[in-house]
Write an enzyme that holds these catalytic residues in place. Structure first.
Site, short mmCIF file in Angstrom:
data_model
loop_
_atom_site.label_atom_id
_atom_site.label_comp_id
_atom_site.label_asym_id
_atom_site.label_seq_id
_atom_site.Cartn_x
_atom_site.Cartn_y
_atom_site.Cartn_z
N LEU A 1 0.89 -1.73 0.04
CA LEU A 1 0.03 -0.10 -0.04
C LEU A 1 0.79 0.54 0.29
O LEU A 1 0.41 2.41 0.97
CB LEU A 1 -0.74 -0.14 0.95
CG LEU A 1 -2.06 -0.95 0.90
CD1 LEU A 1 -3.47 -0.79 2.34
CD2 LEU A 1 -2.73 -0.76 -0.07
N CYS B 1 -5.80 -6.56 1.84
CA CYS B 1 -5.24 -6.01 1.36
C CYS B 1 -3.88 -7.20 2.28
O CYS B 1 -4.17 -7.13 2.94
CB CYS B 1 -4.15 -4.76 1.99
SG CYS B 1 -2.55 -4.84 1.21
N THR C 1 -5.84 -10.78 -4.41
CA THR C 1 -5.08 -11.52 -4.35
C THR C 1 -4.87 -13.02 -3.75
O THR C 1 -4.93 -12.38 -2.05
CB THR C 1 -3.32 -10.88 -4.73
OG1 THR C 1 -3.14 -10.73 -3.81
CG2 THR C 1 -2.88 -9.95 -5.62
N GLY D 1 -2.50 -12.88 -11.45
CA GLY D 1 -2.13 -13.60 -12.85
C GLY D 1 -2.98 -14.21 -13.53
O GLY D 1 -4.18 -14.82 -12.77
N GLY E 1 -6.90 -13.13 -12.16
CA GLY E 1 -5.86 -13.12 -14.21
C GLY E 1 -7.13 -12.99 -15.62
O GLY E 1 -6.34 -13.59 -16.17
N GLY F 1 -5.52 -6.93 -13.51
CA GLY F 1 -4.56 -6.35 -13.02
C GLY F 1 -3.69 -6.54 -13.37
O GLY F 1 -2.82 -5.65 -14.54
#
Lengths: 315, 288
Positions: free
Chosen positions: A85, A143, A206, A230, A257, A278
């Site tokens: 962050l 996060c 993520t 991804g 992804g 992303g």
């Protein structure tokens, strides 16, 4: 081919517009927070007004440097990041970044809010919601790369609901809550956010992971763990969007992804009203524009006249 | 920054682990020595950032017939994969990334110091500085190159062919000064009084000529971080010569979007990929 010809003969262009929490977007493509900065790096390359919108870099109450480096590690079909962050803090974002952003982007933008306490979420949300250019607020309670805040709010239904109730009191603008995949029951957390007044859910943030350096025998990333994103995580994201669609009535922004127009269609069929892109931005800076350009022809290929008709079609 | 398709025209080993690749196409976005390009490789998600070793712009006004040269060390799966690429292959490349060296601060007697895989970007800097020698704005260019051993040496002849004065250091003493680039630096300089770091220049064709003592005016460097720290201490802090140092960091995007390679500086947070990789000695804040 028959389908393509039928639609072409109708002489209609496939309709890529979607409505997200009361705001109509030209298309559902949204660069995800943390992969697009405040837009200017990409505005040097192309007119970013072709985007549906974009979610700018996660903003906290105070300036943050973030984690020590290395913050990045490669993985099969993806990457780990532990940026932590990094941002100049909400006051500087408003005084310095948003005016520059406004010079390159004229649509409503999505403000991404992070925090380490309920009070901080409220303070940052209130300040960013007061900015005219902010259309939606994406509240990041997921996060994985900060300690004492972030994901700890997004892995507990009660704490998630607490954050949402608190920020709900300070704005009428659409609140989209960004959820972590690092939970046992994503539907339960989504329901808790909806009950607390959320206007939408975005997911997934993520997946927590790590890599080691075989030479040093130690973690590659200074923070030890990082968030995996991804193409590799697309099936996980799709599954969670599908589950959340069954659990809530509010719209979903699907991410994880996505790197092609076909991925967009698949994510929308699973239940997403819009999508965020992303990690792909970091590898191909033009990827969002490419996806937007390819959406109409890809829709024709699958006989889709309007994107709105496929939202949740898999259910 | 420009995203372009470049065609490999050469890919050869300079040493068992160091390779040179030449890529043809639109290289117009490369504007300064010390910049890098970011290559997309099959089967690897992230691009590979590699410094520009040399650039030729060609004659096409649209910049389509240029050539960029990179020198890469085989360190992992990506660079290993690159050694198998043959001429004719096309690569998706982001070009003209990073700030690069600002040669306008070189002064009359610039010093270039490169260690191992940090040597390649100094070649373009040296070539452009030698052009300034011909213009008269730079008097001479001195280069110190550091290697682990003689069998890892490369590009010493190329720097000499440019007309630079070249000193070599090897860690095992197999060639040149035994030790690091700082040892080679100490061997080059002579203390005159308390302040003056000087180097003897004589006329090589005249054995009776008196050496001329000059002070290095600025230094440009690239190499492993321990080397940069040592040079910061000896060349900048102790000898009082300002310089520009090129840093390496694991990157996500390579163009300033992801904050994956941030560092702290005197003037605030900077991104190695976008605001760097070259930082001035005056702005560097060492961590730990």
């Amino acid at each position: 081919m028959a389908e393509v010809r039928t639609i072409s003969m109708d002489n209609t262009i496939p309709d890529t517009r979607v409505e997200l929490c009361g705001i109509t977007m030209d298309n559902p493509v949204i660069p995800a927070s943390g992969t697009f900065g405040y837009g200017y790096e990409f505005a040097e390359l192309y007119d970013i007004n072709c985007l549906g919108t974009f979610s700018f870099k996660g903003t906290t109450g105070e300036p943050r440097f973030g984690n020590e480096t290395p913050r990045i590690a490669e993985c099969p079909s993806g990457m780990l990041n532990a940026v932590g962050l990094q941002n100049p803090g909400v006051d500087k974002v408003i005084s310095e970044e948003l005016p520059r952003l406004a010079a390159v982007f004229s649509k409503p933008v999505m403000a991404n809010v992070s925090g380490f306490s309920v009070e901080e979420y409220v303070r940052v949300t209130e300040k960013l919601a007061a900015q005219d250019m902010v259309g939606w607020l994406e509240i990041n309670i997921s996060c994985p790369n900060v300690h004492g805040g972030g994901m700890s709010f997004g892995t507990d239904p009660c704490m998630a609901g607490e954050v949402v109730s608190a920020v709900r009191k300070v704005t009428d603008k659409p609140l989209i809550i960004k959820l972590s995949p690092n939970v046992t029951n994503i539907a339960e957390i989504a329901r808790s956010c909806e009950a607390a007044g959320a206007d939408g859910i975005s997911l997934i943030n993520t997946l927590m992971g790590m890599r080691l350096n075989l030479r040093t025998r130690k973690p590659i990333i200074a923070n030890v763990t990082g968030g995996y994103s991804g193409p590799a995580v697309f099936p996980v994201a799709l599954r969670m969007v599908y589950q959340v669609y069954d659990a809530v009535k509010i719209p979903i922004v699907g991410m994880g992804g996505i790197s092609s127009a076909e991925d967009v269609l698949e994510m929308m069929m699973a239940g997403a009203t819009a999508v965020e892109v992303g990690a792909a931005n970091l590898v191909d800076p033009y990827v969002c524009r490419t996806i937007i350009e390819e959406l109409p022809v890809t829709m024709e290929r699958y006989g889709i006249r309007s994107l709105r008709e496929i939202i949740g079609a898999a259910h | 920054m420009k995203q372009v398709i470049l065609t490999i025209t050469e890919n050869t080993a300079l040493t068992p682990t160091t390779w040179r690749m030449k890529l043809a196409g639109d290289v117009s976005a490369v504007t300064a020595p010390g910049q890098f390009i970011d290559l997309r490789l099959d089967g690897h998600f992230l691009r590979r950032p590699i410094s520009v070793n040399d650039v030729e712009y060609g004659t096409d006004p649209d910049g389509g017939d240029g050539t960029v040269t990179i020198i890469y060390k085989v360190l992992g799966h990506g660079t290993e994969e690159m050694t198998h690429y043959l001429p004719g292959r096309e690569l998706d490349v982001l070009t003209g990334l990073g700030n690069g060296y600002d040669l306008s601060d070189a002064g009359e007697h610039p010093l270039l110091i490169g260690g191992g895989v940090g040597i390649p970007p100094l070649y373009l800097a040296a070539r452009q500085l030698m052009q300034r020698v011909r213009d008269g704005s730079v008097k001479d260019v001195t280069v110190i190159l550091g290697f682990n051993s003689e069998d890892e040496m490369y590009y010493v002849d190329e720097f000499e062919e440019l007309g630079c004065r070249v000193a070599v250091a090897t860690a095992d003493g197999s060639c040149g000064v035994k030790g690091f680039v700082t040892d080679a630096f100490r061997a080059l300089v002579t203390e005159c009084g308390s302040l003056c770091i000087a180097e003897a220049f004589g006329d090589e064709n005249d054995p009776d000529s008196e050496p001329e003592y000059v002070r290095y005016t600025h230094f440009f460097t690239c190499g492993p971080e321990p080397m940069l720290r040592a040079l910061y201490k000896e060349v900048y802090e102790e000898a009082g010569i300002s310089g520009q140092m090129s840093f390496e960091e694991r990157m996500g995007c390579g163009f300033g979007a992801c904050m994956g390679c941030s560092c702290r500086t005197v003037t605030g947070y900077k991104r190695i990929c976008k605001d760097g990789p070259v930082l001035r000695t005056e702005e560097i804040l060492w961590q730990k």
